[in-house]
Scaffold this motif. Structure first.
Motif, PDB file in Angstrom:
ATOM      1  N   LEU A   9       0.835  -1.186   0.000  1.00 43.72           N
ATOM      2  CA  LEU A   9       0.000   0.000   0.000  1.00 43.72           C
ATOM      3  C   LEU A   9       0.872   1.239   0.000  1.00 43.72           C
ATOM      4  N   PRO A  10       0.620   2.186  -0.905  1.00 45.78           N
ATOM      5  CA  PRO A  10       1.470   3.374  -0.971  1.00 45.78           C
ATOM      6  C   PRO A  10       1.199   4.310   0.196  1.00 45.78           C
ATOM      7  N   LEU A  11       2.251   4.785   0.791  1.00 46.17           N
ATOM      8  CA  LEU A  11       2.136   5.769   1.855  1.00 46.17           C
ATOM      9  C   LEU A  11       2.586   7.098   1.279  1.00 46.17           C
ATOM     10  N   ASP A  55      14.506   4.851   5.493  1.00 53.06           N
ATOM     11  CA  ASP A  55      14.247   3.456   5.856  1.00 53.06           C
ATOM     12  C   ASP A  55      15.214   2.515   5.146  1.00 53.06           C
ATOM     13  N   LEU A  56      15.451   2.777   3.873  1.00 46.09           N
ATOM     14  CA  LEU A  56      16.303   1.888   3.087  1.00 46.09           C
ATOM     15  C   LEU A  56      17.760   1.962   3.523  1.00 46.09           C
ATOM     16  N   TYR A  57      18.244   3.153   3.751  1.00 46.06           N
ATOM     17  CA  TYR A  57      19.649   3.298   4.127  1.00 46.06           C
ATOM     18  C   TYR A  57      19.875   2.990   5.603  1.00 46.06           C
ATOM     19  N   ALA A 104      13.825  -4.755   1.673  1.00 41.29           N
ATOM     20  CA  ALA A 104      14.519  -3.973   0.647  1.00 41.29           C
ATOM     21  C   ALA A 104      13.664  -3.866  -0.608  1.00 41.29           C
ATOM     22  N   TRP A 105      13.059  -4.970  -1.008  1.00 45.07           N
ATOM     23  CA  TRP A 105      12.189  -4.974  -2.182  1.00 45.07           C
ATOM     24  C   TRP A 105      10.970  -4.074  -1.953  1.00 45.07           C
ATOM     25  N   ASN A 106      10.274  -4.304  -0.843  1.00 42.31           N
ATOM     26  CA  ASN A 106       9.037  -3.564  -0.583  1.00 42.31           C
ATOM     27  C   ASN A 106       9.280  -2.063  -0.451  1.00 42.31           C
ATOM     28  N   ASP A 107      10.277  -1.705   0.335  1.00 43.21           N
ATOM     29  CA  ASP A 107      10.529  -0.284   0.565  1.00 43.21           C
ATOM     30  C   ASP A 107      11.046   0.416  -0.690  1.00 43.21           C
ATOM     31  N   SER A 108      11.832  -0.295  -1.491  1.00 40.91           N
ATOM     32  CA  SER A 108      12.328   0.302  -2.738  1.00 40.91           C
ATOM     33  C   SER A 108      11.177   0.568  -3.698  1.00 40.91           C
ATOM     34  N   TYR A 109      10.262  -0.390  -3.824  1.00 40.72           N
ATOM     35  CA  TYR A 109       9.140  -0.172  -4.735  1.00 40.72           C
ATOM     36  C   TYR A 109       8.153   0.859  -4.196  1.00 40.72           C
ATOM     37  N   ASN A 110       8.034   0.932  -2.885  1.00 44.71           N
ATOM     38  CA  ASN A 110       7.202   1.994  -2.320  1.00 44.71           C
ATOM     39  C   ASN A 110       7.771   3.357  -2.705  1.00 44.71           C
ATOM     40  N   ALA A 111       9.095   3.479  -2.652  1.00 47.29           N
ATOM     41  CA  ALA A 111       9.745   4.732  -3.037  1.00 47.29           C
ATOM     42  C   ALA A 111       9.602   4.995  -4.532  1.00 47.29           C
ATOM     43  N   ILE A 112       9.720   3.949  -5.340  1.00 52.32           N
ATOM     44  CA  ILE A 112       9.556   4.099  -6.794  1.00 52.32           C
ATOM     45  C   ILE A 112       8.140   4.554  -7.120  1.00 52.32           C
ATOM     46  N   LEU A 113       7.166   4.031  -6.397  1.00 53.79           N
ATOM     47  CA  LEU A 113       5.782   4.457  -6.606  1.00 53.79           C
ATOM     48  C   LEU A 113       5.649   5.959  -6.395  1.00 53.79           C
ATOM     49  N   ARG A 114       6.311   6.483  -5.381  1.00 50.49           N
ATOM     50  CA  ARG A 114       6.253   7.919  -5.111  1.00 50.49           C
ATOM     51  C   ARG A 114       6.875   8.709  -6.262  1.00 50.49           C
ATOM     52  N   LEU A 143      15.941   9.863  -8.459  1.00 52.04           N
ATOM     53  CA  LEU A 143      15.660   8.977  -7.325  1.00 52.04           C
ATOM     54  C   LEU A 143      15.180   7.617  -7.800  1.00 52.04           C
ATOM     55  N   ARG A 144      14.316   7.599  -8.806  1.00 44.72           N
ATOM     56  CA  ARG A 144      13.843   6.315  -9.347  1.00 44.72           C
ATOM     57  C   ARG A 144      15.023   5.504  -9.881  1.00 44.72           C
ATOM     58  N   ALA A 145      15.935   6.171 -10.581  1.00 43.38           N
ATOM     59  CA  ALA A 145      17.116   5.485 -11.107  1.00 43.38           C
ATOM     60  C   ALA A 145      17.978   4.926  -9.976  1.00 43.38           C
ATOM     61  N   LEU A 146      18.143   5.702  -8.917  1.00 45.66           N
ATOM     62  CA  LEU A 146      18.959   5.251  -7.791  1.00 45.66           C
ATOM     63  C   LEU A 146      18.337   4.032  -7.118  1.00 45.66           C
ATOM     64  N   TYR A 147      17.017   4.081  -6.890  1.00 48.39           N
ATOM     65  CA  TYR A 147      16.350   2.924  -6.289  1.00 48.39           C
ATOM     66  C   TYR A 147      16.474   1.695  -7.185  1.00 48.39           C
ATOM     67  N   TYR A 148      16.300   1.864  -8.479  1.00 49.52           N
ATOM     68  CA  TYR A 148      16.421   0.734  -9.395  1.00 49.52           C
ATOM     69  C   TYR A 148      17.861   0.237  -9.481  1.00 49.52           C
ATOM     70  N   PHE A 149      18.822   1.140  -9.346  1.00 49.94           N
ATOM     71  CA  PHE A 149      20.222   0.727  -9.362  1.00 49.94           C
ATOM     72  C   PHE A 149      20.500  -0.217  -8.202  1.00 49.94           C
ATOM     73  N   TYR A 150      20.018   0.129  -7.021  1.00 51.48           N
ATOM     74  CA  TYR A 150      20.168  -0.777  -5.878  1.00 51.48           C
ATOM     75  C   TYR A 150      19.425  -2.090  -6.113  1.00 51.48           C
ATOM     76  N   LEU A 151      18.185  -2.014  -6.563  1.00 50.02           N
ATOM     77  CA  LEU A 151      17.408  -3.236  -6.778  1.00 50.02           C
ATOM     78  C   LEU A 151      18.092  -4.190  -7.756  1.00 50.02           C
ATOM     79  N   ASN A 152      18.628  -3.639  -8.838  1.00 47.54           N
ATOM     80  CA  ASN A 152      19.260  -4.507  -9.836  1.00 47.54           C
ATOM     81  C   ASN A 152      20.589  -5.058  -9.369  1.00 47.54           C
ATOM     82  N   ARG A 153      21.323  -4.299  -8.547  1.00 47.85           N
ATOM     83  CA  ARG A 153      22.563  -4.849  -8.004  1.00 47.85           C
ATOM     84  C   ARG A 153      22.285  -5.884  -6.920  1.00 47.85           C
ATOM     85  N   ILE A 154      21.149  -5.771  -6.252  1.00 46.08           N
ATOM     86  CA  ILE A 154      20.794  -6.744  -5.221  1.00 46.08           C
ATOM     87  C   ILE A 154      20.169  -7.996  -5.830  1.00 46.08           C
TER      88      ILE A 154
END
Length: 522
Positions: A9-11, A55-57, A104-114, A143-154
């Protein structure tokens, strides 16, 4: 229709209208529909995309990166810490229900949604200045690129189907029904998406901000991150090679040649809690202690302190025993390197017994908490010394000018040797001498020197694991270091280079999400 993504759920946290960007604190959750209608609303939406970084960091990114590497471990764990051991000790199997990968997955996608909310809605909102509109959009895309960069490296790696896969690509707001149809895209497509966002960000971000907006990403952040993305694409697992090392060189050179970005005079000054957002910093996550409930504070000083220390290490708050330096990390520094004294300690003196406790800890992010684990340290995610060393590495890898490469390594070493170190230890003669081309008989020898320089310069800043993966050095380094640092024996598998897709994601999208090689398809 309610907008959601991947069952999270998006916050939509709106930020208060403070005069200081880093002082902004989300007071409430607001429904996105019907709210983001004005330029001011959209600014709040952009700032909301930044807030999720805390939250992520605070936890996930450090656990899945730095603690995974040979740099750090846990000095204390409670109960039956299977989740931690799966990450830290390569304990088998690393389960898809690991709570840290799931968060990490949930919080990253929550941030991407924003970010997607801003990117998708901003064009329809009137602005008094179109440059500001483009800036807000560029911030969201960075910010979206940064979140995706972490997701893809993880999570990016070889799937059970034998293909090289990235994560799920979401480039817009979607409905719940649409989310059930999504699967992973190729890793190449994932990185192309990141590149596209960063190119836009570079073209539309300002060089700097006024005092009230300090902490927002500047153009140099997008330029530098794109250079780092190219370095990652050049290496494992995409292995794009020299074409992308050359792209990285071109991109990193833009940062190097920009007079707005300079090294701090001393290494110590860079991590002084009162010296945030310096000319060396290209992007850092903003924290501020003292807000209600510690909502914007940093936990690192407390999390990284030895669990059973008292006021010998931190004066206020809990001690977590996390991110404790390994023996090999301690020994990676040259004798007398002031960066070690700034960054870590090999132990502490027990105030009650006056005994030496051989319990290593990180002191790089020192601050005195206002209460609990509420410190004011920012997290520097990208800085100029990182760029210098990446640039030097890329030059060597393409057979470029080795003297130029060494010059940038020497700039980092010169700053380090001019830094005040342990006041009780006299600096040895010839400390951190400048290198010459003749010091290295082969390119591989020079690359190893740059690798170690990155390790000690960027220690505890969450770069080491990703460096080892992209350079193909993870197997050799981790198999040797795990034994040396006293971890249980393990048999290396390249499957360890990518984390499993979380079980909740697999179960929610059965048949759509391909699991990574080495893990079980749900």
């Amino acid at each position: 229709m309610k907008k959601i993504f991947l069952y999270i759920l998006p916050l939509f946290c709106c930020l208060s209208c403070s005069e200081d960007f880093i002082d902004l604190n989300p007071p409430s959750n607001l429904n996105a529909d019907g709210f983001y209608q004005t330029e001011t609303d959209m600014n709040q939406a952009v700032l909301s995309a930044y807030t999720r970084m805390r939250d992520l960091y605070n936890q996930q990114y450090i656990r899945l990166g730095e603690i995974r590497s040979d740099n750090t471990t846990y000095s204390w764990l409670s109960g039956n810490p299977a989740n931690e051991k799966g990450i830290d000790e390569f304990a088998s199997p690393l389960l898809p229900e690991n709570s840290f990968t799931t968060s990490a997955w949930n919080d990253s996608y929550n941030a991407i949604l924003r970010c997607n909310l801003v990117i998708g809605r901003i064009d329809d909102i009137p602005f008094t200045d179109e440059k500001v509109k483009a800036q807000y959009k560029a911030e969201a895309r960075f910010l979206r690129a940064l979140y995706y960069f972490y997701l893809n490296r993880i999570f990016g790696g070889y799937g059970l189907n034998g293909e090289l896969l990235g994560v799920v690509k979401v480039d817009k707001e979607i409905t719940q029904a649409e989310s059930y149809e999504l699967g992973r895209v190729s890793l190449q497509e994932s990185y192309d998406f990141i590149v596209e966002d960063l190119v836009f960000a570079e073209a539309n971000l300002p060089e700097s901000y006024g005092a009230t907006d300090v902490g927002r990403v500047v153009k140099g952040g997008a330029v530098g991150l794109l250079g780092k993305v190219y370095m990652t694409m050049a290496g494992y697992p995409l292995n794009k090679g020299n074409d992308y090392y050359n792209k990285a060189i071109e991109q990193l050179r833009k940062v190097i040649n920009n007079p707005k970005h300079t090294l701090e005079p001393t290494y110590r000054a860079l991590f002084d809690v009162s010296n945030k957002n310096t000319a060396e910093s290209l992007f850092e996550v903003q924290y501020k202690k003292g807000t209600q409930g510690g909502a914007t504070g940093s936990p690192w000083n407390n999390n990284f302190a030895p669990r059973f220390s008292d006021k010998e290490v931190v004066l206020v708050g809990d001690k977590g025993g996390e991110n404790s330096p390994t023996q090999s990390m301690s020994e990676a520094y040259e004798t007398g390197d002031p960066r070690k004294y700034v960054s870590m300690r090999d132990g502490w003196v027990n105030a009650k017994t006056n005994a030496w406790e051989s319990d290593k800890y990180v002191c790089k992010y020192y601050d005195v908490s206002s209460s609990g684990s509420d410190n004011g340290n920012n997290w520097i995610d990208l800085r100029l010394a990182d760029i210098y060393l990446l640039y030097a590495e890329a030059l060597v890898r393409v057979g470029g000018d080795k003297q130029e490469a060494i010059n940038y390594v020497n700039k980092v070493r010169e700053r380090a040797r001019n830094t005040p170190g342990d006041p009780e230890v006299e600096k040895p003669e010839g400390l951190l001498k400048s290198y010459n081309v003749s010091d290295f008989s082969t390119n591989d020898a020079l690359l190893l020197a740059i690798e170690n320089e990155r390790r000690v310069e960027l220690a505890f800043e969450n770069h080491r694991w990703y460096d080892l993966v992209r350079t193909g050095r993870a197997k050799d380094v981790m198999t040797a270091s795990q034994k040396y640092n006293g971890f249980p024996d393990f048999t290396w598998s390249d499957d360890a280079l990518a984390y499993p897709i979380p079980m909740t994601v697999m179960q929610s999208n059965p048949g759509k999400i391909i699991q990574n090689k080495g893990y079980t398809q749900m």
